[in-house]
Design a protein around this motif. Structure first.
Motif, PDB file in Angstrom:
ATOM      1  N   SER A   1       0.833  -1.201   0.000  1.00  0.00           N
ATOM      2  CA  SER A   1       0.000   0.000   0.000  1.00  0.00           C
ATOM      3  C   SER A   1       0.866   1.250   0.000  1.00  0.00           C
ATOM      4  CB  SER A   1      -0.963  -0.027   1.190  1.00  0.00           C
ATOM      5  OG  SER A   1      -0.328   0.485   2.322  1.00  0.00           O
ATOM      6  N   VAL A   2       1.981   1.199   0.715  1.00  0.00           N
ATOM      7  CA  VAL A   2       2.872   2.359   0.736  1.00  0.00           C
ATOM      8  C   VAL A   2       3.415   2.620  -0.664  1.00  0.00           C
ATOM      9  CG1 VAL A   2       5.128   3.166   1.515  1.00  0.00           C
ATOM     10  CG2 VAL A   2       3.519   2.191   3.154  1.00  0.00           C
ATOM     11  N   GLN A   3       3.748   1.518  -1.322  1.00  0.00           N
ATOM     12  CA  GLN A   3       4.323   1.661  -2.641  1.00  0.00           C
ATOM     13  C   GLN A   3       3.316   2.295  -3.613  1.00  0.00           C
ATOM     14  OE1 GLN A   3       5.842  -1.999  -4.152  1.00  0.00           O
ATOM     15  NE2 GLN A   3       7.888  -1.144  -4.232  1.00  0.00           N
ATOM     16  N   SER A   4       2.076   1.787  -3.538  1.00  0.00           N
ATOM     17  CA  SER A   4       1.079   2.305  -4.481  1.00  0.00           C
ATOM     18  C   SER A   4       0.827   3.784  -4.192  1.00  0.00           C
ATOM     19  CB  SER A   4      -0.225   1.511  -4.391  1.00  0.00           C
ATOM     20  OG  SER A   4      -0.960   1.931  -3.269  1.00  0.00           O
ATOM     21  N   GLU A   5       0.953   4.169  -2.919  1.00  0.00           N
ATOM     22  CA  GLU A   5       0.725   5.562  -2.593  1.00  0.00           C
ATOM     23  C   GLU A   5       1.858   6.426  -3.149  1.00  0.00           C
ATOM     24  OE1 GLU A   5      -0.817   6.013   1.400  1.00  0.00           O
ATOM     25  OE2 GLU A   5       0.105   7.986   1.446  1.00  0.00           O
ATOM     26  N   LYS A   6       3.048   5.907  -3.119  1.00  0.00           N
ATOM     27  CA  LYS A   6       4.187   6.671  -3.598  1.00  0.00           C
ATOM     28  C   LYS A   6       4.084   6.889  -5.106  1.00  0.00           C
ATOM     29  CE  LYS A   6       8.058   5.265  -1.565  1.00  0.00           C
ATOM     30  NZ  LYS A   6       9.296   4.450  -1.600  1.00  0.00           N
ATOM     31  N   LYS A   7       3.729   5.821  -5.795  1.00  0.00           N
ATOM     32  CA  LYS A   7       3.715   5.898  -7.252  1.00  0.00           C
ATOM     33  C   LYS A   7       2.459   6.592  -7.786  1.00  0.00           C
ATOM     34  CE  LYS A   7       4.423   2.154  -9.603  1.00  0.00           C
ATOM     35  NZ  LYS A   7       4.386   0.676  -9.745  1.00  0.00           N
ATOM     36  N   GLY A   8       1.409   6.539  -6.989  1.00  0.00           N
ATOM     37  CA  GLY A   8       0.128   7.042  -7.483  1.00  0.00           C
ATOM     38  C   GLY A   8      -0.433   6.045  -8.448  1.00  0.00           C
ATOM     39  N   PHE A   9      -1.581   6.355  -9.025  1.00  0.00           N
ATOM     40  CA  PHE A   9      -2.131   5.438 -10.018  1.00  0.00           C
ATOM     41  C   PHE A   9      -1.316   5.559 -11.278  1.00  0.00           C
ATOM     42  CE2 PHE A   9      -5.903   3.759  -8.076  1.00  0.00           C
ATOM     43  CZ  PHE A   9      -6.102   4.624  -7.017  1.00  0.00           C
ATOM     44  N   ALA A  10      -0.993   4.446 -11.860  1.00  0.00           N
ATOM     45  CA  ALA A  10      -0.197   4.456 -13.089  1.00  0.00           C
ATOM     46  C   ALA A  10      -1.103   4.897 -14.234  1.00  0.00           C
ATOM     47  CB  ALA A  10       0.376   3.078 -13.344  1.00  0.00           C
ATOM     48  N   LEU A  11      -1.154   6.208 -14.433  1.00  0.00           N
ATOM     49  CA  LEU A  11      -2.032   6.715 -15.480  1.00  0.00           C
ATOM     50  C   LEU A  11      -1.266   6.776 -16.793  1.00  0.00           C
ATOM     51  CD1 LEU A  11      -3.529   9.540 -13.354  1.00  0.00           C
ATOM     52  CD2 LEU A  11      -4.878   7.729 -14.407  1.00  0.00           C
ATOM     53  N   PRO A  12      -1.882   6.271 -17.836  1.00  0.00           N
ATOM     54  CA  PRO A  12      -1.198   6.368 -19.117  1.00  0.00           C
ATOM     55  C   PRO A  12      -1.110   7.833 -19.539  1.00  0.00           C
ATOM     56  CG  PRO A  12      -3.433   5.551 -19.409  1.00  0.00           C
ATOM     57  CD  PRO A  12      -3.201   5.651 -17.933  1.00  0.00           C
ATOM     58  N   GLN A  13      -0.009   8.189 -20.138  1.00  0.00           N
ATOM     59  CA  GLN A  13       0.173   9.573 -20.560  1.00  0.00           C
ATOM     60  C   GLN A  13      -0.531   9.800 -21.892  1.00  0.00           C
ATOM     61  OE1 GLN A  13       2.612  12.131 -18.990  1.00  0.00           O
ATOM     62  NE2 GLN A  13       1.667  10.936 -17.363  1.00  0.00           N
ATOM     63  N   VAL A  14      -1.677  10.448 -21.805  1.00  0.00           N
ATOM     64  CA  VAL A  14      -2.435  10.735 -23.015  1.00  0.00           C
ATOM     65  C   VAL A  14      -1.957  12.087 -23.539  1.00  0.00           C
ATOM     66  CG1 VAL A  14      -4.773  11.119 -23.917  1.00  0.00           C
ATOM     67  CG2 VAL A  14      -4.401   9.513 -22.039  1.00  0.00           C
ATOM     68  N   PRO A  15      -1.732  12.231 -24.830  1.00  0.00           N
ATOM     69  CA  PRO A  15      -1.343  13.558 -25.316  1.00  0.00           C
ATOM     70  C   PRO A  15      -2.459  14.567 -25.071  1.00  0.00           C
ATOM     71  CG  PRO A  15      -1.641  12.001 -27.141  1.00  0.00           C
ATOM     72  CD  PRO A  15      -1.771  11.218 -25.877  1.00  0.00           C
ATOM     73  N   LYS A  16      -2.059  15.802 -24.732  1.00  0.00           N
ATOM     74  CA  LYS A  16      -3.054  16.824 -24.359  1.00  0.00           C
ATOM     75  C   LYS A  16      -4.036  17.102 -25.485  1.00  0.00           C
ATOM     76  CE  LYS A  16       0.220  18.938 -21.345  1.00  0.00           C
ATOM     77  NZ  LYS A  16       1.365  19.833 -21.493  1.00  0.00           N
ATOM     78  N   ILE A  17      -3.546  16.990 -26.713  1.00  0.00           N
ATOM     79  CA  ILE A  17      -4.417  17.274 -27.851  1.00  0.00           C
ATOM     80  C   ILE A  17      -5.641  16.343 -27.835  1.00  0.00           C
ATOM     81  CG2 ILE A  17      -3.086  15.761 -29.404  1.00  0.00           C
ATOM     82  CD1 ILE A  17      -4.667  19.040 -30.552  1.00  0.00           C
ATOM     83  N   ALA A  18      -5.450  15.133 -27.293  1.00  0.00           N
ATOM     84  CA  ALA A  18      -6.567  14.184 -27.224  1.00  0.00           C
ATOM     85  C   ALA A  18      -7.686  14.720 -26.342  1.00  0.00           C
ATOM     86  CB  ALA A  18      -6.078  12.838 -26.698  1.00  0.00           C
ATOM     87  N   VAL A  19      -7.316  15.461 -25.272  1.00  0.00           N
ATOM     88  CA  VAL A  19      -8.331  16.038 -24.382  1.00  0.00           C
ATOM     89  C   VAL A  19      -9.181  17.034 -25.159  1.00  0.00           C
ATOM     90  CG1 VAL A  19      -8.707  17.387 -22.270  1.00  0.00           C
ATOM     91  CG2 VAL A  19      -6.873  15.676 -22.370  1.00  0.00           C
TER      92      VAL A  19
END
Lengths: 314, 214
Positions: B6-24
């Motif tokens: 749990s500590v590890q997951s908190e440190k890393k945060g959710f592994a969010l894929p890096q979507v290019p901003k233009i996609a937003v």
């Protein structure tokens, strides 16, 4: 040979009776829905024969589709599409209208008797909503005056009060955690307004019985007043001495008056009433049109309000 | 073992894929494109102008809410979407501009007398206009050059106006409807929660950021 004794079946494995029956109910409901979906909308609508009326406008009628899919009937939700989607649950037969109060002949009328006792007319009326849009609707109905005369109001009766059905089981909007209005919906007219030949008890539109979303089986139509005066699905009509409470007036007295006459010169406190958009006219690029005094019915009704300050008595 | 994970997951945060901003931006403009297309194709119901006008305004409010949700998401749930905040904020501005244009051109038919009367006399339109005016400097300074020119602190101070805009947008929605239907109340509650969070957090937060082992 292995024959299991009944004990081997755990009680937890047996589908409880309620669940079993629920499932059946659900399937019956689903079958009903599938059937309803396969039928054209308004199949239950029965044709009504009606005489033409000199009070009808010759303006272009709003399409049946728009008249029956864009409604304000908050007992079924606040969205314009909610009534068409949800009002099917209202059981409109059998239906009775109780007429009581200061009348010589109080009665409880079965809907069929009401319809039979007065010749039906088609009245093509403009309908102006307080929100700033309008329609032209071919109603079928009979003058409220016919009913008023039949029950013989006493001299003390000065107003007529109306009440909509209150059925939480059939009207999902009544259970909302955000109560939009105090239920049941109530409306009222002065007796002379009720007696005006324009004032209609409508039982149909477009030559057929009313769809539920339009206020089936019987509703009020007062074409020179804002649409919310046209109370739907009426179950009770009372003759009273004092001005009766009306739903929108109770909700916001400074915004919705008892009279609620269409008046382009008296704005709603939050928006202008000078113009309106006619539904179905020009789609996205429809132009606003000027709103007419008494919704264009001044000739027939202006005399009812002679000498009254319509800014105060809005 | 469980604790470490749990500590590890908190440190890393959710592994969010890096979507290019233009996609937003591309996804963000889908509702607008669809709404205009459906409007011209007569698929927005009996009152298409009103539908379009309200839907565009609602999307502006939704993007404004999304913009305000970035910080609490990071602080409370360790979900970092900071790199998309500018796109979301600008989308809110673009939708507000489309909403206003629809009101001016399609609803009022550019009848300037009626529009001026509306702005002066109708509180919900006054508030709506003021909210749009507030969003203009924020949109104009939503670029790296402006941050450099203004300096980070001044820029951040200016952009706090977004809180005022959010209140304005929620009020504008509440005031346009009859009675108190659920939808505007729900949006107002969300805005209140997001702004309330910012008020309450500095009071609740402990001064020491160090975590002590349990």
């Amino acid at each position: 040979m292995l024959i299991r004794r009944p004990d081997d079946i755990l009680p937890s494995e047996i589908t409880p009776r309620e669940v079993y029956f629920n499932r059946r109910q659900w399937m019956a409901g689903a079958a009903g829905l599938a059937l309803a979906a396969s039928l054209p909308k308004g199949l239950e609508a029965a044709p009504l024969s009606a005489a033409k009326s000199p009070f009808s406008t010759d303006e272009k009628k709003t399409s049946r589709e728009d008249v029956t899919s864009y409604n304000n009937y908050y007992e079924f939700g606040t969205g314009k599409e909610d009534p068409a989607a949800k009002a099917g649950s209202l059981k409109t037969s059998p239906w009775t209208v109780k007429v009581d109060g200061m009348v010589g002949k109080p009665a409880e009328f079965a809907l069929e008797d009401l319809i039979k006792s007065s010749p039906l007319e088609e009245r093509i009326y403009r309908m102006r909503c307080v929100e700033g849009w309008s329609m032209v609707i071919p109603w079928v109905g009979f003058p409220l005056a016919d009913l008023v005369k039949r029950v013989e109001p006493l001299g003390s009766a000065k107003y007529v009060a109306f009440e909509t059905a209150f059925r939480p089981d059939e009207m999902p909007g009544l259970d909302s955690i955000f109560p939009v209005l105090e239920w049941p919906y109530v409306e009222g007219l002065r007796l002379d307004e009720a007696m005006n030949p324009l004032t209609l008890l409508a039982v149909g539109l477009y030559g057929e019985t009313l769809p539920n979303q339009n206020g089936a089986p019987i509703r009020l139509v007062v074409p020179w007043k804002y649409g919310f005066k046209g109370i739907k699905s009426i179950t009770r009509i009372s003759f009273v001495e004092k001005q009766p409470p009306t739903s929108w007036n109770k909700q916001a007295p400074s915004e919705y008056g008892f009279y609620a006459n269409v008046n382009p010169n008296v704005d709603h406190p939050r928006w202008s009433q000078a113009t309106e958009r006619r539904i179905g006219e020009g789609g996205l690029f429809a132009k606003r049109r000027p709103t007419l005094m008494f919704n264009g019915y001044a000739e027939q009704v202006a005399s009812l309000y002679a000498g009254m300050d319509l800014r105060k008595l809005y | 073992m469980v604790g470490r994970a749990s500590v590890q997951s908190e440190k890393k945060g959710f592994a969010l894929p890096q979507v290019p901003k233009i996609a937003v931006y591309i996804v963000g403009f889908i509702p607008a494109v669809w709404l205009f297309y459906a409007g011209i194709d007569d698929r927005l119901g009996a009152d298409p102008m009103r539908y379009l006008e309200q839907a565009l305004g609602l999307w502006a409010l939704r993007f404004l809410i999304a913009t305000l949700a970035i910080t609490p998401l990071r602080q409370l749930f360790n979900v970092n979407l900071l790199r998309y905040r500018r796109a979301l904020g600008l989308l809110a501005f673009y939708y507000a501009a489309l909403h206003l244009t629809t009101y001016l051109v399609l609803d009022q038919g550019l009848d300037m007398a009626a529009i001026v009367a509306d702005i002066v006399k109708r509180p919900y339109i006054t508030i709506g206009m003021a909210t749009f005016v507030i969003l203009i400097p924020l949109a104009v300074t939503s670029n790296n050059a402006a941050i450099r020119r203004m300096g980070g602190q001044a820029w951040a101070k200016l952009h706090r106006l977004v809180y005022v805009a959010a209140i304005g947008a929620a009020l504008h929605f509440l005031l346009v409807v009859k009675s108190w239907p659920p939808e505007p109340l729900v949006y107002a509650a969300i805005v209140a929660a997001l702004l309330g969070y910012r008020l309450v957090r500095p009071m609740v937060k402990k001064p020491s950021p160090r975590r002590r082992p349990a």
